[in-house]
Design a protein around this motif. Structure first.
Motif, PDB file in Angstrom:
ATOM      1  N   ASP A   1      11.040  19.835  12.611  1.00  8.99           N
ATOM      2  CA  ASP A   1      10.873  20.723  13.921  1.00  8.99           C
ATOM      3  C   ASP A   1      10.469  22.020  13.056  1.00  8.99           C
ATOM      4  OD1 ASP A   1      11.199  22.723  16.077  1.00  8.99           O
ATOM      5  OD2 ASP A   1      12.876  21.915  16.573  1.00  8.99           O
ATOM      6  N   PRO A   2       9.100  22.611  13.497  1.00  9.31           N
ATOM      7  CA  PRO A   2       8.721  23.957  12.989  1.00  9.31           C
ATOM      8  C   PRO A   2       9.335  24.934  13.335  1.00  9.31           C
ATOM      9  CG  PRO A   2       7.267  23.051  14.671  1.00  9.31           C
ATOM     10  CD  PRO A   2       8.460  21.918  14.433  1.00  9.31           C
ATOM     11  N   ILE A   3      10.150  24.903  14.485  1.00 12.57           N
ATOM     12  CA  ILE A   3      11.204  26.226  15.163  1.00 12.57           C
ATOM     13  C   ILE A   3      12.159  26.339  14.010  1.00 12.57           C
ATOM     14  CG2 ILE A   3      12.609  26.935  16.902  1.00 12.57           C
ATOM     15  CD1 ILE A   3      10.516  25.602  18.679  1.00 12.57           C
ATOM     16  N   ILE A   4      12.824  25.152  13.643  1.00  5.70           N
ATOM     17  CA  ILE A   4      14.056  25.333  12.868  1.00  5.70           C
ATOM     18  C   ILE A   4      13.766  25.916  11.374  1.00  5.70           C
ATOM     19  CG2 ILE A   4      15.852  23.847  11.881  1.00  5.70           C
ATOM     20  CD1 ILE A   4      15.887  22.086  14.238  1.00  5.70           C
ATOM     21  N   LYS A   5      12.537  25.305  10.559  1.00  4.30           N
ATOM     22  CA  LYS A   5      12.373  25.874   9.482  1.00  4.30           C
ATOM     23  C   LYS A   5      13.096  25.550   8.575  1.00  4.30           C
ATOM     24  CE  LYS A   5       9.554  30.137  11.204  1.00  4.30           C
ATOM     25  NZ  LYS A   5       9.692  31.425  11.242  1.00  4.30           N
ATOM     26  N   SER A   6      13.339  24.087   8.404  1.00  2.00           N
ATOM     27  CA  SER A   6      14.084  23.655   7.420  1.00  2.00           C
ATOM     28  C   SER A   6      13.150  23.813   6.032  1.00  2.00           C
ATOM     29  CB  SER A   6      14.514  22.069   7.694  1.00  2.00           C
ATOM     30  OG  SER A   6      14.839  21.336   6.576  1.00  2.00           O
ATOM     31  N   PRO A   7      14.219  24.087   4.875  1.00  2.00           N
ATOM     32  CA  PRO A   7      13.642  23.942   3.555  1.00  2.00           C
ATOM     33  C   PRO A   7      13.235  22.546   3.289  1.00  2.00           C
ATOM     34  CG  PRO A   7      15.895  24.382   3.643  1.00  2.00           C
ATOM     35  CD  PRO A   7      15.515  24.442   4.807  1.00  2.00           C
ATOM     36  N   ARG A   8      13.579  21.420   3.943  1.00  2.00           N
ATOM     37  CA  ARG A   8      13.062  20.295   3.559  1.00  2.00           C
ATOM     38  C   ARG A   8      11.894  19.655   4.404  1.00  2.00           C
ATOM     39  NH1 ARG A   8      17.566  16.812   1.343  1.00  2.00           N
ATOM     40  NH2 ARG A   8      19.450  17.860   1.039  1.00  2.00           N
ATOM     41  N   LYS A   9      11.322  20.447   5.264  1.00  2.00           N
ATOM     42  CA  LYS A   9      10.474  20.043   6.168  1.00  2.00           C
ATOM     43  C   LYS A   9       9.151  19.392   5.339  1.00  2.00           C
ATOM     44  CE  LYS A   9       7.474  21.859   9.974  1.00  2.00           C
ATOM     45  NZ  LYS A   9       6.172  21.577   9.246  1.00  2.00           N
ATOM     46  N   GLY A  10       8.741  20.250   4.208  1.00  2.00           N
ATOM     47  CA  GLY A  10       7.571  19.422   3.488  1.00  2.00           C
ATOM     48  C   GLY A  10       7.805  18.132   3.204  1.00  2.00           C
ATOM     49  N   ASN A  11       9.133  17.620   2.811  1.00  2.00           N
ATOM     50  CA  ASN A  11       9.342  16.254   2.367  1.00  2.00           C
ATOM     51  C   ASN A  11       9.023  15.297   3.474  1.00  2.00           C
ATOM     52  OD1 ASN A  11      10.046  17.237  -0.124  1.00  2.00           O
ATOM     53  ND2 ASN A  11      12.309  16.756   0.333  1.00  2.00           N
ATOM     54  N   TRP A  12       8.862  15.704   4.908  1.00  2.00           N
ATOM     55  CA  TRP A  12       8.820  14.586   5.927  1.00  2.00           C
ATOM     56  C   TRP A  12       7.532  15.012   6.763  1.00  2.00           C
ATOM     57  CZ3 TRP A  12      11.569  10.569   5.921  1.00  2.00           C
ATOM     58  CH2 TRP A  12      12.742  10.631   5.158  1.00  2.00           C
ATOM     59  N   ASP A  13       6.623  16.020   6.240  1.00  2.00           N
ATOM     60  CA  ASP A  13       5.389  16.070   7.041  1.00  2.00           C
ATOM     61  C   ASP A  13       4.650  14.883   7.047  1.00  2.00           C
ATOM     62  OD1 ASP A  13       5.990  18.397   8.216  1.00  2.00           O
ATOM     63  OD2 ASP A  13       5.285  19.848   6.467  1.00  2.00           O
ATOM     64  N   GLY A  14       3.993  14.538   8.045  1.00  2.35           N
ATOM     65  CA  GLY A  14       3.186  13.382   7.940  1.00  2.35           C
ATOM     66  C   GLY A  14       3.917  11.987   7.781  1.00  2.35           C
ATOM     67  N   VAL A  15       5.203  12.016   8.188  1.00  4.60           N
ATOM     68  CA  VAL A  15       5.904  10.642   8.277  1.00  4.60           C
ATOM     69  C   VAL A  15       6.417  10.331   9.623  1.00  4.60           C
ATOM     70  CG1 VAL A  15       7.905   9.519   7.349  1.00  4.60           C
ATOM     71  CG2 VAL A  15       6.773  11.162   5.650  1.00  4.60           C
TER      72      VAL A  15
ATOM     73  N   THR B   1      17.765  -1.092  12.254  1.00  6.12           N
ATOM     74  CA  THR B   1      16.550  -1.005  11.584  1.00  6.12           C
ATOM     75  C   THR B   1      15.564   0.094  11.738  1.00  6.12           C
ATOM     76  OG1 THR B   1      16.739  -3.513  11.541  1.00  6.12           O
ATOM     77  CG2 THR B   1      14.507  -2.500  10.977  1.00  6.12           C
ATOM     78  N   ILE B   2      14.993   0.830  10.958  1.00  4.23           N
ATOM     79  CA  ILE B   2      14.285   1.955  11.068  1.00  4.23           C
ATOM     80  C   ILE B   2      12.991   1.782  10.224  1.00  4.23           C
ATOM     81  CG2 ILE B   2      15.307   3.375   9.398  1.00  4.23           C
ATOM     82  CD1 ILE B   2      15.125   5.878  11.491  1.00  4.23           C
ATOM     83  N   LYS B   3      11.700   2.120  10.610  1.00  8.08           N
ATOM     84  CA  LYS B   3      10.584   2.049   9.855  1.00  8.08           C
ATOM     85  C   LYS B   3       9.933   3.649   9.832  1.00  8.08           C
ATOM     86  CE  LYS B   3       7.141   0.108  11.706  1.00  8.08           C
ATOM     87  NZ  LYS B   3       5.990  -1.156  12.238  1.00  8.08           N
ATOM     88  N   PHE B   4       9.538   3.801   8.662  1.00 12.59           N
ATOM     89  CA  PHE B   4       9.005   5.002   8.243  1.00 12.59           C
ATOM     90  C   PHE B   4       7.530   4.754   7.739  1.00 12.59           C
ATOM     91  CE2 PHE B   4      13.216   5.442   6.678  1.00 12.59           C
ATOM     92  CZ  PHE B   4      13.688   6.677   7.485  1.00 12.59           C
ATOM     93  N   THR B   5       6.536   5.349   8.734  1.00 10.81           N
ATOM     94  CA  THR B   5       4.916   4.967   8.195  1.00 10.81           C
ATOM     95  C   THR B   5       4.555   6.401   7.924  1.00 10.81           C
ATOM     96  OG1 THR B   5       5.122   3.564  10.168  1.00 10.81           O
ATOM     97  CG2 THR B   5       2.947   4.329   9.235  1.00 10.81           C
ATOM     98  N   LEU B   6       3.905   6.330   6.616  1.00 10.97           N
ATOM     99  CA  LEU B   6       3.195   7.612   6.148  1.00 10.97           C
ATOM    100  C   LEU B   6       1.733   7.516   6.135  1.00 10.97           C
ATOM    101  CD1 LEU B   6       5.987   6.966   4.463  1.00 10.97           C
ATOM    102  CD2 LEU B   6       4.740   7.757   2.407  1.00 10.97           C
ATOM    103  N   ARG B   7       1.244   8.926   6.509  1.00 12.24           N
ATOM    104  CA  ARG B   7      -0.009   9.165   6.456  1.00 12.24           C
ATOM    105  C   ARG B   7      -0.831   8.964   5.262  1.00 12.24           C
ATOM    106  NH1 ARG B   7      -0.710  14.883   7.942  1.00 12.24           N
ATOM    107  NH2 ARG B   7       0.515  14.175   9.782  1.00 12.24           N
ATOM    108  N   GLN B   8      -0.357   9.034   3.988  1.00 14.49           N
ATOM    109  CA  GLN B   8      -0.856   8.714   2.893  1.00 14.49           C
ATOM    110  C   GLN B   8       0.308   8.195   2.099  1.00 14.49           C
ATOM    111  OE1 GLN B   8      -2.893  11.798   0.620  1.00 14.49           O
ATOM    112  NE2 GLN B   8      -1.349  13.217   1.077  1.00 14.49           N
TER     113      GLN B   8
ATOM    114  N   ASP C   1       0.769  -1.175   0.086  1.00 12.46           N
ATOM    115  CA  ASP C   1       0.006  -0.186  -0.250  1.00 12.46           C
ATOM    116  C   ASP C   1       0.738   1.298   0.082  1.00 12.46           C
ATOM    117  OD1 ASP C   1       1.086   0.104   2.442  1.00 12.46           O
ATOM    118  OD2 ASP C   1      -0.955  -0.143   3.403  1.00 12.46           O
ATOM    119  N   GLY C   2       2.114   1.002   0.054  1.00  3.95           N
ATOM    120  CA  GLY C   2       3.018   2.172  -0.081  1.00  3.95           C
ATOM    121  C   GLY C   2       3.024   3.102   1.208  1.00  3.95           C
ATOM    122  N   LEU C   3       2.558   2.527   2.380  1.00  6.69           N
ATOM    123  CA  LEU C   3       2.471   3.451   3.639  1.00  6.69           C
ATOM    124  C   LEU C   3       3.638   3.244   4.512  1.00  6.69           C
ATOM    125  CD1 LEU C   3      -1.433   3.098   4.469  1.00  6.69           C
ATOM    126  CD2 LEU C   3      -0.097   5.043   3.414  1.00  6.69           C
TER     127      LEU C   3
END
Length: 584
Positions: A155-169, A178-185, A121-123
């Protein structure tokens, strides 16, 4: 062989004494002839043996050598969370590495990751780190470092230009490897996000990222590590000396050292190249290329995924609601002239907001003679009721329901930045549109003022601007109606429910063919609505040393991507037998 007495005569090798008597019996002429034959035999034998040896030899890269590269700008935040300038990104590309790595051919390959697995499902995406991987300071790389880097970006305080790529992850550490990433969609291009360079948590977690000394003395796990930082008396960084990292996950680099020299402007950088203080120089402007001697360098150019266009704000000027006017504007603009005169032919005329790396099968722009285009534009405006007024520009008189007449002059302003490329393009556009009776006022702003006073409050008629489409997700930011207001990037203030739906669906669809079809539909809708006139995609111009081999920039997104395969660059070679080379 038999003689007449039917006895077999056996040929024997002459004895040493017999050979000696024969040689000493030679005349002077026979001596010269004999020596010539011996010399020919020796030369021929050496030549034959050399060719046989050569047929078994191949040229292979050797470790060693140095590359000196000039960069315009000064590094400030040499970390993947805040890096935004070319100088920052260049150093990040060389010093850091990520779970995955973008190859020069555009594919994504494992770097720090040994393997990864995604659910149908790509999540959910699970990554396992390689064993025995280290930062430049010898500390082992664990999933704690991966989690720290991503959470710093979020972190919204840091305001990274990459933030949009990781919102919802959601990031979950399973164990040290071992590390796991779970996406909202589902997100079709999530794998590209995991090329994010990883920071060592032990150096960053106890101080604010903006103030950490590691911003100028970075420690990563990339192909090169910082050996020395040179500063001016004022504290401004002058150069970096990097040396190859033998523990690099993709193999020890061939080039031993890379020196990066920083310059305040292009003139200084070009002078350094001409004085042979640097061997290479990136992001060169077309006008500077003419001063480069090709006998010493190779000039490499590649189209960047950047879309420059004239974006219309219908809220500020109602003439852009008239599609005939916009169509005439597009026909009148000489895109080829802009590419030729402003970009020195280092660019491509376009008519699409979607770059070729996203939609590769787009039909190439058909260019007609500009005189023909002008005539067609004039005819369109004439049929639409525009006539030449006393002002010397086109006018149109309309009558409302109360029979009140209103005369509108065909005029608008273009706002743009003070970069030479933009201001020169704006003047050509003004000249082109003047030919068909449109009055254009060019307003040039310093880049900071353009962003704060013009773009963010949407205070412009038309905006001459460039969009960097790094990934498909960027199209959402540029064209979804939800991005019309600041801080959104929909500078054309474009609204189309069908396009919104296409962008939402393609964002989560993992089928490449389906996404291509959707983007084609999106392109057709935008061309029909004409919210902008798309002008050109510029080329990235890179001056490369003729001694450099193994260089590849076939798929460039950011200029710093030129270092993607820097670990495979080489300047020295050796010839070895094929059997001693590594087998693929």
């Amino acid at each position: 062989m038999k003689n007449s007495d039917n006895k077999i005569k056996i040929f024997q090798i002459p004895r040493k004494q017999e050979i000696k008597r024969a040689i000493f019996s030679f005349s002077k002429k026979e001596w010269f002839f004999f020596l010539a034959l011996v010399l020919i035999l020796i030369v021929s034998t050496i030549n034959i043996l050399g060719k046989i040896n050569q047929s078994f030899m191949v040229s292979v890269p050797m470790e060693g050598g140095r590359v000196r590269e000039g960069i315009i700008g000064t590094p400030r935040f040499v970390n993947p969370v805040l890096a935004s300038t070319e100088a920052d990104r260049a150093l990040v590309s060389l010093v850091y590495s990520g779970l995955m790595q973008k190859s020069p051919d555009g594919s994504i390959i494992p770097n720090l990751a040994e393997s990864y697995e995604s659910t149908p499902d790509g999540l959910t995406h699970t990554f396992i780190l390689k064993k025995e991987i280290f930062f430049h300071d010898g500390q082992p790389i664990t999933t704690r470092d991966v989690s720290f880097t991503i959470n710093a970006i979020k972190d919204p305080i840091i305001k990274s230009p990459r933030k949009g790529n990781w919102d919802g992850v959601n990031v979950e550490i399973i164990d040290e490897r071992t590390i796991k990433f779970t996406l909202r969609q589902p997100f079709a291009n999530f794998l590209e996000n995991t090329t994010l360079p990883i920071m060592p948590a032990h150096l960053w977690e106890n101080s604010p990222i903006e103030l950490n000394e590691a911003n100028l003395y970075p420690v990563g796990s990339g192909p090169y590590q910082v050996l020395k930082v040179n500063k001016q008396s004022s504290g401004i960084v002058e150069s970096y000396e990097l040396t190859s990292f033998k523990e690099y996950a993709l193999g020890k680099p061939f080039i031993k050292k890379i020196n990066l020299f920083f310059y305040q402007n292009e003139d200084e950088a070009i002078l350094a190249l001409q004085d042979k203080k640097v061997d290479q120089l990136g992001s060169v402007s077309p006008e500077s290329v003419v001063s480069i001697k090709e006998k010493d360098h190779t000039i490499v150019s590649l189209e960047l995924p950047r879309i420059f266009g004239l974006f219309f704000n219908q809220n500020e000027n109602q003439i852009f609601t008239n599609k005939n006017v916009v169509l005439a504007i597009e026909k009148a603009i000489d895109k080829e002239r802009i590419v030729r005169e402003v970009l020195g032919n280092y660019g491509t005329p376009i008519d699409s907001p979607i770059p070729s790396h996203v939609l590769p099968n787009t039909t190439p722009l058909e260019i007609k003679e500009h005189e023909v285009q002008i005539a067609e534009a004039q005819e369109i405006l004439k049929k639409d009721g525009w006539t030449l007024g006393n002002s010397g520009y086109l006018e149109k008189t309309t009558t409302d329901s109360d029979k009140k007449k209103t005369t509108t002059t065909l005029a608008f302003s273009i706002s743009t930045g003070n970069a030479p490329e933009l201001s020169k393009s704006a003047e050509i556009i003004k000249e082109n549109l003047g030919q068909i009776g449109i009055n254009v006022d060019v307003k040039v702003f310093e880049v900071g003022n353009l962003n704060q006073s013009v773009i963010r409050p949407r205070q412009y008629d038309a905006l001459l601007f460039g969009q960097i489409v790094n990934a498909e997700s960027d199209l959402y930011a540029f064209w979804h109606s939800g991005e019309r207001k600041d801080p959104g990037l929909n500078v054309a203030m474009y609204t189309n429910a069908k396009v919104d739906k296409i962008l939402e669906e393609t964002f989560s669809n993992q089928d490449e063919n389906v996404r291509q079809q959707k983007y084609q539909q999106m392109l057709e809708e935008i061309k029909k609505d004409m919210p902008a006139v798309f002008l050109y995609s510029p080329s990235f111009i890179y001056i490369v040393s003729k001694d450099l081999n193994g260089f590849n920039i076939d798929h460039l997104t950011f200029p710093a991507d030129r270092f993607l395969n820097s670990y495979l660059w080489y300047t020295k070679t050796d010839n070895v037998w094929k059997i001693f080379t590594k087998q693929n």
